[in-house]
Design a protein around this motif. Structure first.
Motif, PDB file in Angstrom:
ATOM      1  N   UNK A 201       0.857  -1.194   0.000  1.00  0.00           N
ATOM      2  CA  UNK A 201       0.000   0.000   0.000  1.00  0.00           C
ATOM      3  C   UNK A 201       0.887   1.235   0.000  1.00  0.00           C
ATOM      4  N   UNK A 202       0.278   2.366  -0.275  1.00  0.00           N
ATOM      5  CA  UNK A 202       0.975   3.647  -0.185  1.00  0.00           C
ATOM      6  C   UNK A 202       0.653   4.307   1.155  1.00  0.00           C
TER       7      UNK A 202
ATOM      8  N   UNK B  54       6.009 -20.902  -2.035  1.00  0.00           N
ATOM      9  CA  UNK B  54       5.391 -19.694  -2.611  1.00  0.00           C
ATOM     10  C   UNK B  54       4.719 -18.832  -1.540  1.00  0.00           C
ATOM     11  N   UNK B  55       5.244 -18.852  -0.310  1.00  0.00           N
ATOM     12  CA  UNK B  55       4.517 -18.250   0.812  1.00  0.00           C
ATOM     13  C   UNK B  55       4.482 -16.720   0.774  1.00  0.00           C
ATOM     14  N   UNK B  56       5.422 -16.087   0.093  1.00  0.00           N
ATOM     15  CA  UNK B  56       5.354 -14.638  -0.191  1.00  0.00           C
ATOM     16  C   UNK B  56       4.951 -13.793   1.023  1.00  0.00           C
ATOM     17  N   UNK B  57       5.722 -13.861   2.121  1.00  0.00           N
ATOM     18  CA  UNK B  57       5.286 -13.196   3.353  1.00  0.00           C
ATOM     19  C   UNK B  57       5.588 -11.699   3.434  1.00  0.00           C
ATOM     20  N   UNK B  58       6.321 -11.133   2.489  1.00  0.00           N
ATOM     21  CA  UNK B  58       6.691  -9.714   2.598  1.00  0.00           C
ATOM     22  C   UNK B  58       5.486  -8.815   2.343  1.00  0.00           C
ATOM     23  N   UNK B  59       5.412  -7.763   3.120  1.00  0.00           N
ATOM     24  CA  UNK B  59       4.395  -6.719   2.916  1.00  0.00           C
ATOM     25  C   UNK B  59       5.132  -5.389   2.789  1.00  0.00           C
ATOM     26  N   UNK B  60       4.667  -4.546   1.906  1.00  0.00           N
ATOM     27  CA  UNK B  60       5.396  -3.325   1.558  1.00  0.00           C
ATOM     28  C   UNK B  60       4.519  -2.094   1.770  1.00  0.00           C
ATOM     29  N   UNK B  61       5.080  -1.104   2.469  1.00  0.00           N
ATOM     30  CA  UNK B  61       4.405   0.194   2.568  1.00  0.00           C
ATOM     31  C   UNK B  61       5.292   1.218   1.860  1.00  0.00           C
ATOM     32  N   UNK B  89      10.676   8.520  -1.975  1.00  0.00           N
ATOM     33  CA  UNK B  89       9.906   7.345  -1.588  1.00  0.00           C
ATOM     34  C   UNK B  89      10.791   6.502  -0.679  1.00  0.00           C
ATOM     35  N   UNK B  90      10.230   6.009   0.412  1.00  0.00           N
ATOM     36  CA  UNK B  90      10.941   5.013   1.223  1.00  0.00           C
ATOM     37  C   UNK B  90       9.971   3.866   1.480  1.00  0.00           C
ATOM     38  N   UNK B  91      10.391   2.676   1.134  1.00  0.00           N
ATOM     39  CA  UNK B  91       9.501   1.528   1.325  1.00  0.00           C
ATOM     40  C   UNK B  91       9.867   0.803   2.616  1.00  0.00           C
ATOM     41  N   UNK B  92       8.838   0.502   3.400  1.00  0.00           N
ATOM     42  CA  UNK B  92       9.011  -0.331   4.593  1.00  0.00           C
ATOM     43  C   UNK B  92       8.740  -1.768   4.174  1.00  0.00           C
ATOM     44  N   UNK B  93       9.716  -2.643   4.414  1.00  0.00           N
ATOM     45  CA  UNK B  93       9.551  -4.067   4.112  1.00  0.00           C
ATOM     46  C   UNK B  93       9.212  -4.767   5.423  1.00  0.00           C
ATOM     47  N   UNK B  94       8.056  -5.396   5.479  1.00  0.00           N
ATOM     48  CA  UNK B  94       7.639  -6.112   6.686  1.00  0.00           C
ATOM     49  C   UNK B  94       7.382  -7.582   6.390  1.00  0.00           C
ATOM     50  N   UNK B  95       7.411  -8.390   7.438  1.00  0.00           N
ATOM     51  CA  UNK B  95       7.123  -9.830   7.315  1.00  0.00           C
ATOM     52  C   UNK B  95       5.790 -10.115   7.992  1.00  0.00           C
ATOM     53  N   UNK B  96       4.857 -10.660   7.246  1.00  0.00           N
ATOM     54  CA  UNK B  96       3.544 -10.971   7.804  1.00  0.00           C
ATOM     55  C   UNK B  96       3.578 -12.343   8.469  1.00  0.00           C
ATOM     56  N   UNK B  97       3.461 -12.369   9.806  1.00  0.00           N
ATOM     57  CA  UNK B  97       3.474 -13.652  10.527  1.00  0.00           C
ATOM     58  C   UNK B  97       2.231 -14.475  10.217  1.00  0.00           C
ATOM     59  N   UNK B  98       1.195 -13.836   9.690  1.00  0.00           N
ATOM     60  CA  UNK B  98      -0.025 -14.547   9.293  1.00  0.00           C
ATOM     61  C   UNK B  98      -0.045 -14.862   7.802  1.00  0.00           C
ATOM     62  N   UNK B  99       1.129 -14.945   7.208  1.00  0.00           N
ATOM     63  CA  UNK B  99       1.216 -15.184   5.759  1.00  0.00           C
ATOM     64  C   UNK B  99       0.472 -16.442   5.317  1.00  0.00           C
ATOM     65  N   UNK B 100       0.358 -17.440   6.211  1.00  0.00           N
ATOM     66  CA  UNK B 100      -0.249 -18.714   5.805  1.00  0.00           C
ATOM     67  C   UNK B 100      -1.722 -18.566   5.437  1.00  0.00           C
ATOM     68  N   UNK B 176      14.069  -0.908   5.839  1.00  0.00           N
ATOM     69  CA  UNK B 176      13.446   0.102   4.997  1.00  0.00           C
ATOM     70  C   UNK B 176      14.414   0.443   3.878  1.00  0.00           C
ATOM     71  N   UNK B 177      13.908   0.986   2.783  1.00  0.00           N
ATOM     72  CA  UNK B 177      14.762   1.241   1.623  1.00  0.00           C
ATOM     73  C   UNK B 177      14.246   2.458   0.872  1.00  0.00           C
ATOM     74  N   UNK B 178      15.059   3.515   0.839  1.00  0.00           N
ATOM     75  CA  UNK B 178      14.700   4.666   0.023  1.00  0.00           C
ATOM     76  C   UNK B 178      14.902   4.329  -1.444  1.00  0.00           C
ATOM     77  N   UNK B 179      14.053   4.897  -2.269  1.00  0.00           N
ATOM     78  CA  UNK B 179      14.092   4.644  -3.715  1.00  0.00           C
ATOM     79  C   UNK B 179      14.003   5.972  -4.447  1.00  0.00           C
ATOM     80  N   UNK B 180      14.730   6.080  -5.523  1.00  0.00           N
ATOM     81  CA  UNK B 180      14.661   7.301  -6.322  1.00  0.00           C
ATOM     82  C   UNK B 180      15.803   7.342  -7.303  1.00  0.00           C
ATOM     83  N   UNK B 181      16.189   8.560  -7.640  1.00  0.00           N
ATOM     84  CA  UNK B 181      17.349   8.762  -8.509  1.00  0.00           C
ATOM     85  C   UNK B 181      18.410   9.406  -7.642  1.00  0.00           C
TER      86      UNK B 181
END
Lengths: 203, 203
Positions: A201-202, B54-61, B89-100, B176-181
């Motif tokens: 999400x944003x 294929x559990x794909x637990x990452x969530x991105x803000x 832009x800075x993206x927060x990378x989180x791990x969803x413990x309820x990914x299942x 977290x990871x800033x993104x840009x030029x």
């Protein structure tokens, strides 16, 4: 005058396909060894991926001898055993909990400050796991970028692998990844991914 | 007849440079927003990277509003605060413990079996951390492959970020990871990496 000084183009679509979109996990491999030089070229590429304070905690064991494969296969879950025996090469990715010992090489200007910070066991453990896993992902993408196929696996006896391959060091196995030239018919049907709205999400 | 059925070439040297060898961590950014479409294109690329079952637990803000940046910056270590405020832009990378819970979508043929396996909290936690971090690395490389620059950071108050951005969910911030030029003069001198022999071996 625009402030945008470093615009780079996206890689061509075929390159994005090769490293992400059409890359697949392989379960069987063509015959023939992977040369030592390939493993070295792979390391020399993945090592450039960023880690926190350049701590670079991942350690890699490239298992390619029949004895090594047998030892690793015996410690793997049933479903992974035959894959390990058949792959030309399976790399064990481990996290070195004593990674801070190498900071004088890796971060010469602030080694002592960070060594003090990482002397807290919980901090060292979290840092090793986070950054070692980042490096494991760099290995997967670097392998694909070099034209190799990957078969990553996490179903194995971690403590047993640590004992068998990292004895005498505080290195914890993280995951393993077969490398080679995959047989296309060993690929499972492509599974769905979460839509943007389900995973992001944003704010 | 050779058994090697799927030889792919390595990407061209310029592509390997862009995603690994000459890619750098940036600390300052040029003006101007990153369009929503860029974040979506980034997700649509990184989502294809492999995860266990294929559990794909990452969530991105994707944090891009002044309010969002201020909130995130306040929870960051001093050295990271100004960087977050300045990045488009800075993206927060989180791990969803309820990914299942999403396995019926992600792994329809074996969702229940794996949901049972992941119902063990320690297994869910380790799986979320390992695979969420792999996906975080896929984000870094995918961004570079799309021509963006990255500034990953792990110095922030994780519990505070969870509370501020993931309230009501069992999602744990990872990095977290800033993104840009990136501005070229914001890059530190390239630090050394470990030699193959220091980080790897054959077995």
């Amino acid at each position: 005058m625009l402030d945008r000084v470093t615009t780079k183009d996206a890689l061509p679509p075929e390159a994005l396909d090769q490293i992400f979109r059409s890359a697949r996990t392989y379960n069987a491999w063509t015959e023939g060894p992977i040369e030592d030089g390939v493993a070295r070229a792979l390391y020399d590429l993945l090592k450039w991926g960023p880690t926190s304070a350049n701590c670079s905690p991942a350690r890699f064991v490239f298992v390619r001898t029949p004895e090594g494969k047998a030892k690793l296969a015996e410690l793997a879950m049933d479903m992974n055993r035959a894959k390990i025996l058949a792959a030309p090469l399976t790399v064990i990715v481990g996290n070195d909990l004593d990674f801070a010992a190498k900071l004088p090489t890796l971060l010469p200007y602030a080694a002592e400050t960070y060594q003090q910070y990482f002397s807290q066991p919980a901090v060292a453990e979290a840092t090793a796991m986070r950054n070692g896993t980042l490096q494991g992902a760099y290995l997967i993408i670097a392998a694909r970028a070099l034209g190799l196929d990957c078969g990553p696996m996490s179903g194995f006896d971690n403590a047993g692998v640590d004992q068998a391959f990292f004895a005498g060091a505080r290195i914890r196995s993280n995951f393993i990844c077969s490398l080679g030239y995959g047989k296309p018919d060993s690929v499972f049907p492509r599974l769905p991914r979460l839509a943007f709205e389900e995973a992001a999400r944003f704010a």
